[in-house]
Design an enzyme around this catalytic site. Structure first.
Site, PDB file in Angstrom:
ATOM      1  N   TYR A 160       1.275  -1.051  -0.118  1.00 29.99           N
ATOM      2  CA  TYR A 160       0.089  -0.426  -0.047  1.00 29.99           C
ATOM      3  C   TYR A 160       0.869   1.116   0.111  1.00 29.99           C
ATOM      4  CZ  TYR A 160      -4.993  -0.535   0.192  1.00 29.99           C
ATOM      5  OH  TYR A 160      -6.291  -1.111  -0.149  1.00 29.99           O
ATOM      6  N   LYS A 227       5.415 -14.639   6.422  1.00 27.02           N
ATOM      7  CA  LYS A 227       5.925 -15.119   4.958  1.00 27.02           C
ATOM      8  C   LYS A 227       7.799 -15.338   5.792  1.00 27.02           C
ATOM      9  CE  LYS A 227       6.490 -17.820   1.471  1.00 27.02           C
ATOM     10  NZ  LYS A 227       5.724 -19.512   0.987  1.00 27.02           N
ATOM     11  N   ASP A 281       1.370 -19.232   3.274  1.00 24.93           N
ATOM     12  CA  ASP A 281       0.825 -19.946   2.474  1.00 24.93           C
ATOM     13  C   ASP A 281      -0.238 -20.953   3.640  1.00 24.93           C
ATOM     14  OD1 ASP A 281       3.109 -20.264   1.761  1.00 24.93           O
ATOM     15  OD2 ASP A 281       2.949 -21.714   2.906  1.00 24.93           O
ATOM     16  N   ASP A 305      -5.121  -8.893   2.466  1.00 24.24           N
ATOM     17  CA  ASP A 305      -5.888  -8.614   1.152  1.00 24.24           C
ATOM     18  C   ASP A 305      -5.936  -9.635   0.888  1.00 24.24           C
ATOM     19  OD1 ASP A 305      -7.247  -7.059  -1.049  1.00 24.24           O
ATOM     20  OD2 ASP A 305      -5.612  -6.687  -1.953  1.00 24.24           O
TER      21      ASP A 305
END
Ligand code: NAP
Length: 587
Positions: A160, A227, A281, A305
């Site tokens: 963003y 991650k 994930d 998101d």
């Protein structure tokens, strides 16, 4: 402040912030922005429902005084083409709590998205999206009732922040040159370049809000989604700073998942909120396979998101998912869908997203009874298959009603006799039962639970092979080899003989002390060729310390012991598998 066009209702009182908390009068002024496209249809319907719920819950003692604030196309008409008037922004700050319908993003040069502008101008750094299933709502899951999470997504940095340089531009070339020449990194020619800033400031204020929410709403856990196994200094740092806020600012009210297992054997002490983390994930899988385990999720921008839309879709809620963008106190609740221009003015669409954003808003100001009335009345309405067109096309035998008709049906049920206390008790009992069942599994099968719940192992206890196979002292080597073959293991423990010491015999011992020494395994007892005393480590030793121990002692496996009794074995292979699966986050 004097407004040119905004009329602040005279009989209401503004919400204030006192001692860091909202002070909400019984007659608060709340702001609303109608929005574009279908905005007026859904806003009109929702205002009626919210008012009815407040009236029913408090018998006239409390009442919202609504103040219309203009933004988007309606503002353009009122303020000479200004879609984003300064006084609207000022009113949102001044009134503190507001709700908005969807806004058109004008297409064409020079326009920033109004929604993005709003978030930036008011520094609404947390996008909050609760996702739970309402009985009767069509869903692709077999048991969507298990989904009940609140996602806190960071709203100011990560992708963003929009720091990007288009290929072929001088800025891109300058940055590429700097990266290649000064930083010694390499990448393909003509790559577009983007920067992903993640700061301790933005991370901590987001995670702080998520933890506070979990504490205030008796939620069991806060999961930091990242991650970090691939991007250590952005995603991994988000995780580390998240744990830091929990430890430094909520030490009394929180506990890490690691402590939950290592110090409390899987039992949650008191009502402490468990802080854990999951790789991005893996959380997508888990939210499909084991959604009941998650309560509050704290994410960076991009992960959040994807995740919030994916999880909302699980409960059939894309059209009804509510949301809010929040600063420390100022909050703008909003429908999460767009303006659906083809349905504008048709009194057709589902008001659910805005309606539930209003439910969140009522909870935010502490009017939980009114919020609960709406949730239950909504469930009852949908369970009776009274729905708008979007749900009707997914259901058999539905009665399709317009937006206003749906609002009428919900209001009828609000005005009926919903037993809030009984419903609340039902919910508490169900949550408690679920928590107890999960706790029992953690206590009885901690290792299995860790594996299936996607927890990143941190101690030897997390990755060890439990219940190592043992043979009696004095067992012949060929008998022990048969045991090893039968169990598919590369070492076996020898129980203490007269000297009281445990020992370990490995495949390597067979190679060097039987084959290479040219001896018959039938004529040698294990004790003769096994290594003793054992190199042991405690169950809560970190994986890093364990690897140091193995290297220092020049061994490929260590025995994990408790009270001098072996309870597991950790080998090179276990460490390798762990790094392969979860990556390695430097301590
Ligand atoms: P959209 O307005 O969300 O509409 C896409 C489709 O979603 C609709 O055609 C409809 O599906 C369904 N839908 C949306 N709201 C619904 C509701 N309340 N009830 C039932 N179905 C609903 O997305 P879009 O067409 O991509 O965007 C249109 C405009 O909205 C754009 O200007 C965009 O920038 C803006 N937008 C604003 C916001 C915001 O203000 N927060 C968010 C997203 C988009 P069917 O056609 O299948 O019936």
């Amino acid at each position: 402040m004097d407004y040119k066009r905004i009329v602040v209702p005279e009989r209401g009182e503004k919400i204030k912030v006192q001692d860091g908390k909202l002070a909400v009068p019984d007659n608060p002024i709340l702001g609303y922005i109608e929005g574009d496209g279908i905005g007026p249809d859904i806003t009109r319907a929702c205002l009626r429902v919210w008012d009815a719920a407040v009236e029913k819950a408090y018998g006239g003692k409390r009442k919202v005084h609504w103040c219309e604030i203009f933004m988007g196309e309606k503002a353009g008409g009122i303020y000479d083409g200004d879609y984003f008037p300064a006084e609207s922004l000022a009113a949102l700050k001044d009134l503190i709590v507001s709700i908005k319908g969807p806004l058109t993003t004008p297409v064409g040069g020079g326009f920033r998205s109004l929604n993005v502008s709003l978030r930036q101008e008011l520094d609404l750094y947390a996008c909050v999206r609760p996702v739970k299933h309402y009985p009767g709502v069509p869903s692709p899951l077999i048991d969507p009732g298990k989904v009940d999470v609140v996602i806190f997504r960071e709203n100011s940095e990560d992708v963003y922040s929009g720091i990007e340089y288009q290929t072929g531009t001088p800025e891109n070339e300058k940055l590429a040159r700097f990266l290649r020449q000064e930083m010694g990194v390499d990448f393909f020619e003509d790559a577009g370049l983007g920067i992903k800033p993640i700061s301790p400031f933005a991370t901590k204020r987001l995670v702080r809000k998520a933890i506070q929410y979990a504490i205030d709403h008796d939620r069991e856990s806060v999961t930091l989604v990242h991650k970090g196994n691939i991007m250590k200094y952005t995603e991994g740092a988000f995780r580390n700073w998240g744990y830091e806020v929990a430890r430094d600012e909520f030490g009394e009210q929180t506990i890490t998942e690691e402590e939950l297992y290592s110090k409390h054997g899987g039992k949650r002490p008191g009502n402490k909120v468990v802080i854990n983390d999951r790789i991005a994930d893996i959380i997508f899988q888990l939210m499909l396979l084991r959604p009941a385990e998650f309560d509050v999720l704290a994410t960076m921008n991009l992960n959040g998101d994807y995740l919030s839309d994916a999880v909302a879709a699980e409960v059939g809620g894309m059209g009804i998912a509510p949301g809010a963008n929040m600063a420390d106190h100022v909050a703008v609740f909003e429908a999460t869908h767009g303006t659906a221009p083809k349905y504008a003015g048709m009194d057709k669409v589902n008001p659910g997203s805005l309606l539930f954003s209003g439910v969140m808003m009522l909870e935010y100001i502490g009017w939980n009874e009114a919020a609960d009335l709406i949730s239950h009345a909504y469930s009852d309405t949908v369970a009776e298959k009274i729905v708008t067109y979007d749900f009707a096309r997914l259901m058999q035998g539905a009665t399709e009603v317009p937006t206003s008709g749906f609002a009428d049906a919900v209001i009828d049920r609000i005005m009926g006799d919903i037993d809030l206390a009984a419903k609340a008790q039902e919910r508490i009992t169900a949550i408690e039962k679920d928590r107890q069942e999960r706790e029992a599994r953690r206590v009885e099968h901690p290792f299995e639970e860790m594996e299936v719940s996607g927890r990143t192992p941190t101690t030897v206890g997390d990755i060890m092979t439990r219940m190592p196979i043992t043979v009696k002292s004095g067992t012949r080597v060929n008998d022990a080899m048969r045991v090893m073959r039968e169990h598919g293991i590369s070492s076996v423990l020898i129980e203490p003989g007269d000297d009281g010491l445990w020992a370990i015999m490995t495949q390597r011992d067979i190679v060097s002390r039987i084959v290479h020494a040219n001896r018959s395994p039938a004529n040698v007892v294990c004790d003769e060729i096994a290594t003793k005393p054992l190199v042991t480590v405690p169950v809560d030793m970190s994986l890093y310390d364990c690897s140091s121990q193995m290297l220092e002692s020049n061994i490929r496996r260590v025995v994990v012991a408790q009270n001098n009794v072996p309870i597991g074995i950790v080998s090179d292979t276990d460490l390798f598998r762990n790094v392969e699966e979860f990556g390695w986050l430097p301590e």
